[in-house]
Design an enzyme around this catalytic site. Structure first.
Site, short mmCIF file in Angstrom:
data_model
loop_
_atom_site.label_atom_id
_atom_site.label_comp_id
_atom_site.label_asym_id
_atom_site.label_seq_id
_atom_site.Cartn_x
_atom_site.Cartn_y
_atom_site.Cartn_z
N GLY A 222 43.04 3.59 -17.28
CA GLY A 222 43.33 2.17 -17.08
C GLY A 222 44.67 1.86 -16.48
O GLY A 222 45.11 0.71 -16.48
N GLU A 263 42.49 9.79 -18.89
CA GLU A 263 41.36 9.79 -17.97
C GLU A 263 41.62 8.83 -16.80
O GLU A 263 40.99 7.78 -16.68
CB GLU A 263 40.09 9.39 -18.72
CG GLU A 263 39.74 10.34 -19.86
CD GLU A 263 38.94 9.67 -20.96
OE1 GLU A 263 38.44 8.54 -20.74
OE2 GLU A 263 38.84 10.26 -22.05
N PRO A 264 42.55 9.17 -15.92
CA PRO A 264 42.85 8.31 -14.78
C PRO A 264 41.76 8.42 -13.71
O PRO A 264 41.35 9.51 -13.34
CB PRO A 264 44.19 8.86 -14.27
CG PRO A 264 44.13 10.31 -14.62
CD PRO A 264 43.39 10.39 -15.94
N GLY A 265 41.30 7.29 -13.24
CA GLY A 265 40.35 7.29 -12.13
C GLY A 265 40.95 6.56 -10.94
O GLY A 265 41.36 7.16 -9.95
N TYR A 306 34.63 -9.18 -9.74
CA TYR A 306 35.66 -9.59 -10.70
C TYR A 306 36.96 -10.04 -10.05
O TYR A 306 38.03 -9.87 -10.62
CB TYR A 306 35.93 -8.52 -11.75
CG TYR A 306 35.88 -7.06 -11.34
CD1 TYR A 306 34.94 -6.22 -11.91
CD2 TYR A 306 36.78 -6.54 -10.42
CE1 TYR A 306 34.88 -4.88 -11.57
CE2 TYR A 306 36.73 -5.19 -10.08
CZ TYR A 306 35.78 -4.37 -10.67
OH TYR A 306 35.73 -3.04 -10.32
N CYS A 332 23.27 -12.09 3.12
CA CYS A 332 22.69 -13.39 2.81
C CYS A 332 22.97 -13.72 1.34
O CYS A 332 22.11 -13.70 0.47
CB CYS A 332 21.18 -13.38 3.07
SG CYS A 332 20.43 -15.00 2.90
N TYR A 360 35.84 2.56 -6.85
CA TYR A 360 34.80 1.56 -7.07
C TYR A 360 34.45 0.79 -5.80
O TYR A 360 34.05 -0.37 -5.85
CB TYR A 360 35.20 0.59 -8.20
CG TYR A 360 35.64 1.31 -9.44
CD1 TYR A 360 34.73 2.00 -10.22
CD2 TYR A 360 36.98 1.34 -9.81
CE1 TYR A 360 35.13 2.70 -11.33
CE2 TYR A 360 37.39 2.04 -10.94
CZ TYR A 360 36.46 2.71 -11.69
OH TYR A 360 36.86 3.41 -12.80
#
Length: 405
Positions: A222, A263-265, A306, A332, A360
């Site tokens: 995070g 857990e870095p992404g 988001y 569309c 992402y």
């Protein structure tokens, strides 16, 4: 200064591979990992790349090559990590409301497992007893992250076993003689405040005394990355110092040293990613000028999903006078990437780049409107190579079963 791809390089890549196109810079990923290693050099820290951010097997192979481990959110991600060459001992699987058969599959592959429900914890105990070390994911009831949609540790979250149910956890552990190696939390994404991690540590440290075989405190990921110009990310150097002090304190209290896992992404791959598009049309509507590009929320859903911000530049007319634009897609559906964004004068056929597109982006892409998913390119040692081809009509039809009349 961090390594970046220049406008000239990106234009050359766009010309060679076409657009829309995702481009990833291997050396930038390496820099981010090295920064983490340096920040936690005085702590027994291990990093597992949260591969849900970007699972292209070539990216996974690069991440393995620099010494990082892999964190997985599904059994298929586990299989991808193993196919990329990670040893099972370097793979972590944290379950989330899944069928117990998926946990059984993970155990059969020999990877680390975290369990996030009382139900599956009990089933695990009945199936494996003390024979397979396991981790418990707890919900710490801490509100954190960029917004509610990406916050996972608050008291309404579906993730983890609520910390107030710890007595039930302990009953299951005792009854089934479970070997608990890890206590895990993950409070959300885009966490800038180091104190959020300190609060999580406090929650877990108060539970250490209940688990005599505990070896690992897993604080999830995070870390915030800077999206807008001038924005600051998580101060990982300060976090490293804070974690060192906290873990030294627990060592004195309990007489044993614990490992810390992260857990870095997004932190590893976001800034290494670029999304290239081309402008199809300019449409003036009153005071608003729409720059319509050859992509949409089917390729980059984050702004509509988001409200995420991606810095956008015109790389084919970088010296143009900045003007306000609504950058929109060709789907569309309302698919606005940016509103009233000041960008160097945009002309039809210009190329735009979206920064911070490594996490992402492609991973959440779809074939909505039956449009093709974009290609992916990896730049390493100043060489751009295709790592996923663009979809074709055959791909759209590949899994459909055409019935006979």
């Amino acid at each position: 200064m961090p390594q970046v791809l220049t406008h000239h390089q990106l234009l050359e890549i766009a010309g060679e591979f076409g657009t829309p196109l995702y481009v990833y810079h291997a050396e930038r990923i390496t820099e981010q990992y090295q920064r983490l290693r340096a920040a936690f050099r005085e702590t027994d820290a291990t990093f597992f790349y949260a591969c849900k951010a970007l699972t292209n097997i070539n990216v996974l192979r690069h991440i393995k090559s620099i010494g990082c481990n892999a964190d997985c959110s599904s059994i298929n991600e586990v299989k991808l990590a193993l196919l990329a060459g990670f040893e099972p001992s370097k793979v972590l699987y944290t379950s989330n409301n899944i069928a117990f058969s998926e946990i059984e599959a993970a155990v059969s592959l020999g990877v680390h497992v975290n369990i996030d429900s009382l139900s599956n914890l009990r089933k695990f105990g009945e199936r494996y007893g003390h024979s397979y070390p396991v981790g418990i994911r707890l919900r710490p009831n801490i509100m954190a992250g960029g917004n509610l949609k990406i916050s996972t540790g608050h008291n309404k979250s579906k993730f983890g076993i609520p910390v107030e149910d710890i007595d039930q956890v302990l009953d299951i552990v005792k009854e089934k003689n479970l070997h608990i190696r890890t206590l895990h939390i993950h409070t959300g994404s885009e966490i800038k405040d180091v104190e959020v991690f300190a609060k999580g540590i406090e929650v877990l440290f108060n539970l250490v005394k209940h688990f005599p075989e505990l070896e690992v405190i897993d604080l999830g990921g995070g870390f915030k990355v800077p999206y807008a110009p001038g924005e600051e990310g998580t101060d990982v150097e300060l976090l490293g110092k804070s974690v060192k002090a906290e873990f030294e304190a627990i060592a004195k209290i309990y007489g044993r040293r614990l490992q810390v896992w992260f857990e870095p992404g997004k932190f590893l791959v976001s800034e290494a990613g670029y999304f290239l598009v081309q402008v199809n049309v300019l449409k003036q509507t009153g005071d608003t000028c729409f720059a319509g590009v050859n992509s949409g929320l089917n390729h980059l859903i984050r702004p509509m999903f988001y409200g995420s911000y991606h810095h956008i530049e015109n790389i084919s007319n970088a010296s143009g006078v900045p003007e306000p634009y609504h950058v929109v897609g060709n789907i569309c559906e309302t698919d606005t990437f940016a509103e009233d964004r000041m960008i160097a004068e945009i002309r039809e056929d210009d190329y735009l780049v979206f920064y911070n597109a490594g996490a992402y982006g492609f991973e959440m892409a779809s074939n909505y409107n039956s449009r093709f998913k974009p290609a992916e390119v990896l730049v390493k040692d100043n060489k751009a190579r295709l790592i996923r081809r663009r979809d074709t009509m055959e791909d759209i039809l590949a899994t459909q079963v055409v019935l006979e009349d």
